[in-house]
Each structure stands twice: as structure tokens, then as C-alpha cells.
Design a protein around this motif. Sequence first.
Motif, PDB file in Angstrom:
ATOM      1  N   ARG A 119      70.797  65.603 112.286  1.00 22.03           N
ATOM      2  CA  ARG A 119      72.079  66.482 112.402  1.00 22.03           C
ATOM      3  C   ARG A 119      71.331  67.846 112.486  1.00 22.03           C
ATOM      4  NH1 ARG A 119      74.361  67.120 107.676  1.00 22.03           N
ATOM      5  NH2 ARG A 119      76.346  68.142 108.532  1.00 22.03           N
ATOM      6  N   TRP A 140      70.413  62.137 117.857  1.00 20.35           N
ATOM      7  CA  TRP A 140      70.979  63.468 117.332  1.00 20.35           C
ATOM      8  C   TRP A 140      72.371  63.617 117.244  1.00 20.35           C
ATOM      9  CZ3 TRP A 140      67.498  67.624 116.484  1.00 20.35           C
ATOM     10  CH2 TRP A 140      66.045  67.608 116.730  1.00 20.35           C
ATOM     11  N   ASP A 141      72.717  64.278 115.972  1.00 16.01           N
ATOM     12  CA  ASP A 141      74.101  64.643 115.967  1.00 16.01           C
ATOM     13  C   ASP A 141      74.010  66.191 115.978  1.00 16.01           C
ATOM     14  OD1 ASP A 141      76.718  65.254 115.277  1.00 16.01           O
ATOM     15  OD2 ASP A 141      76.654  64.509 113.315  1.00 16.01           O
ATOM     16  N   PRO A 174      72.652  70.374 107.513  1.00 20.46           N
ATOM     17  CA  PRO A 174      71.964  69.690 108.475  1.00 20.46           C
ATOM     18  C   PRO A 174      70.381  69.703 108.324  1.00 20.46           C
ATOM     19  CG  PRO A 174      72.504  71.810 109.534  1.00 20.46           C
ATOM     20  CD  PRO A 174      72.893  71.825 107.917  1.00 20.46           C
TER      21      PRO A 174
END
Length: 448
Positions: free
Chosen positions: A54, A80-81, A103
Amino acid sequence: MPRRSGPRAIAVAAVAAALLAGCAAPGGDRPDPAGTSATPVSDPGCGAGPVVLRARFETGFPLAKALADEFTRQHPNVTWDVREEQYAVLTRNAPRLLADNPPDLVRLPQVSDLVGDGLLRDLDGYAAWFGWDDWPAAQLRPMRVAPGGRPRGAGPLYAMGFSTSVTGVFYNKDLAARIGFREPATLAEFDDALARAKDAGITPLASFNAGATAGLAFPLQGLMAAYGSPSAIDDWIFQVPGARIDTPANTEAARHLQRWLRAGYFDADLNATDYARMIDRFTSGRALFMLDGDWESAALDRRMPGRVGFFLVPPVRAGDPRSAMSGPPTFGVPAGAAHPDCAAYFLNWAVTDPVARETTVRVGGSLPLGPADAPLPPVEPGSVTAATLAAASQLVADGTGMDFIANATGAILAESWTPRLQELAAGELGPEELLARVQADYADQVDG
């Protein structure tokens, strides 16, 4: 896998990347969860199983996302976020984000308060493992923070970057030819070019100053570089006790900016112009100069190939070394990150992998960080990217780069520089009062 000593050769690092991805499992000895000490790490990597990193990146700067995409291409188990936010929003929201919903990786314009609150992971253990300590010390200095969060510039490493960015003056070569412009050796010669452009009916300077962005901070800091000492400005940004922004040299710089404003060198709607509109005005040929950073170099080479030049704001006295805002856009690993080893492994990959370094130049237009002997990816001769890379390399060699004045505290950009510079542009505030008010705001934020 034993830690290798000495500078990392790029080819070796690329092979190691593939090996680590396959055999290193997150979880060896890591920095402590509070992020307050640097326990030695062991084989940091992303493992072989699925990992979702994240991240919070900065809107309008495509390099981080491009590197993330390439990392996934090379390490398919990592996806990936990503959420992107504006610079001012990242600065304002970082404390709550890192405390409530951290994150794995975040773009952090300012780190002092976050370190003081224990919200960032100490990266010294990773630096020792990956060999970042072998790099030129100046590359990492802006990302070191003393215990307690201040001053910056010394102490443990709490952030990393992909590149060394540099700010200066872009110019349209076609418009420059109309006034017989040559790159200036002194600030007076630059002033003369601005005046000749205005007389020729050309807007001299494209800039922006709308919203919470303090766009006039770019020309102001360029003028501060011309008049004063970059180390003195860094002391203020790094919160060294006793450092001030309202010095005689900086006051002269602010007066010089006021003269540019009064002479009509900027568009009349400066306070209503945002960053995107500034870029459009420059690329469409409606302004001769633009004070901005090398993150635009690659895009300018695509949109205006061969038609853009670049130089650093010249000094007051001919022959004096040039200085400029220059340094790594910083990324931190929150203390509560779910995948700190993988995030640190990505940061190392981004500055050692050959494809990643090429991406940094091609997409970001910036000088990659890394070992002193790391080869620089090739660039097109005569391109503006070649010019900005040369300028950044010279600043590194001369040691005359400095951090951004908007990075002094977490609130100084939105709550002080932005309104004060808008008031200066509107003629509602003088140079001396501008710096005095910023200094007072800074003292309240640092001491409060």
C-alpha cells in the motif's frame, strides 16, 4: 545471504534482486515496531508469496508509479494499492495517516514532526544491509533526523529517495532567439533578459500561485540562492537552533522578487494560476521562462523536443558557484507498515536496478541516487533532460544544493508560505513583513 561490503555495482544488484525475491522471507530481524531504533536486518525482501504494498504517492509526478509498475513486472508476486494526493494534502494529512492507517510506503515532504512522534521507521538497519552508507553522504543528509525529530541533516536515516531533483530556469529556445538571449552569467544579465522579453511583448515568467501551493516559493528560493548561503537556508529548513529565514540576504531576495512582480514579469492572474495552467502557458509558447524542477524535463522533451533549455538561477557576482533547491523527493516507511522489509527492498531496487535507473531518467528526468560509481543512463544530447542532469551533477559535486523552504515544518507550506506569498503578489505585504511573518509562524510551529 551474506551482506556484501563496499559500493554496489549495478549489475550485481540486479542479480541480487532476483535472488532475494526468490529466497528472502520478510520477518528476519527488523527495526522495532515503534521505529525508534535500528536493529540489524537480515535478508530483507518481498518473499515468494503474494504481497500487496500500500502506497501514498504525489499527484502529478508519475515516476513513483512507473517504478512501482516496473517492480511488479520484475517481481510478479508484489502488487500495489496506490493512492495519489497533492503535495499540500500529503503534508497536512501525514500524521493522522501514519497513526491511524499506515501504508507501507508514503511520499513525505516533511519528516521532522513524524520522527518526533515515533511514526516513521528508522532505516539505518536497511542502510547497513543494502550498503546505502557507502554512497556519498550528501545524498542522504536531508533524510537523516536527530532523535526527537530535530534538527535534520544528522542522525538516523528516516527516509529514502529515488533521485536528486534540481530546480532552475527552463526557457523556450524559439522565444529566446527573438530577443537574442544567451544563458546569463549573473543575476543582472537575467534581469536584462526579463526586461527585453517584456519589451518584445513576451510574458517573461510563467509561474503559479493559486491554492495551497506557494508557487512563488520557486522563484523566491532561486533568488535566495543567488544572494545567500545554501547552508544557512538548509539550517532553517532542518530546524537548527537559532537559524532564521528573515536574514539580510533573504530579504534582498524577497525585494528582488517584488521588483519582478511590480515590473509585470508574471501574468496578471498569477494568484489564480495553478500548476497545470503554468505548464500549459509555457509549453504553448506564451512565456519565455519558467522556474520549475527537473521532474518536468522528460515531459518537456516529449512535448517540445529540442526547443527547451535550462540553467540555474545565476549568482549576483560573476564566477560565484551556483546553488539551487536540490535534493531527493523523500519516501518513508511508516512505523506501523505491514510490509516494511518489502518496502525497503523496493527502495533499494529503485536506485540500483538498471531498468529502474533508466526509468528515473526517462520518466522523471532526474539524476538517480546511488553509489558514486553507478553509471548514468544515456540521454539524448542537447535535450533539456541532459541539461538538468548536468546541473544536478554539478550541484552534487559543488555541495551547493539545498532543501525546499516549504519542507521546514509540516504546516509551513499551507499555513504560512502560501498566504504570505499570495499577499506579496497582490501588493498587500512587503518583503520584510513576509519573511518576518513566516519566521514567526515557523517559531510557533517548531516550539509549539
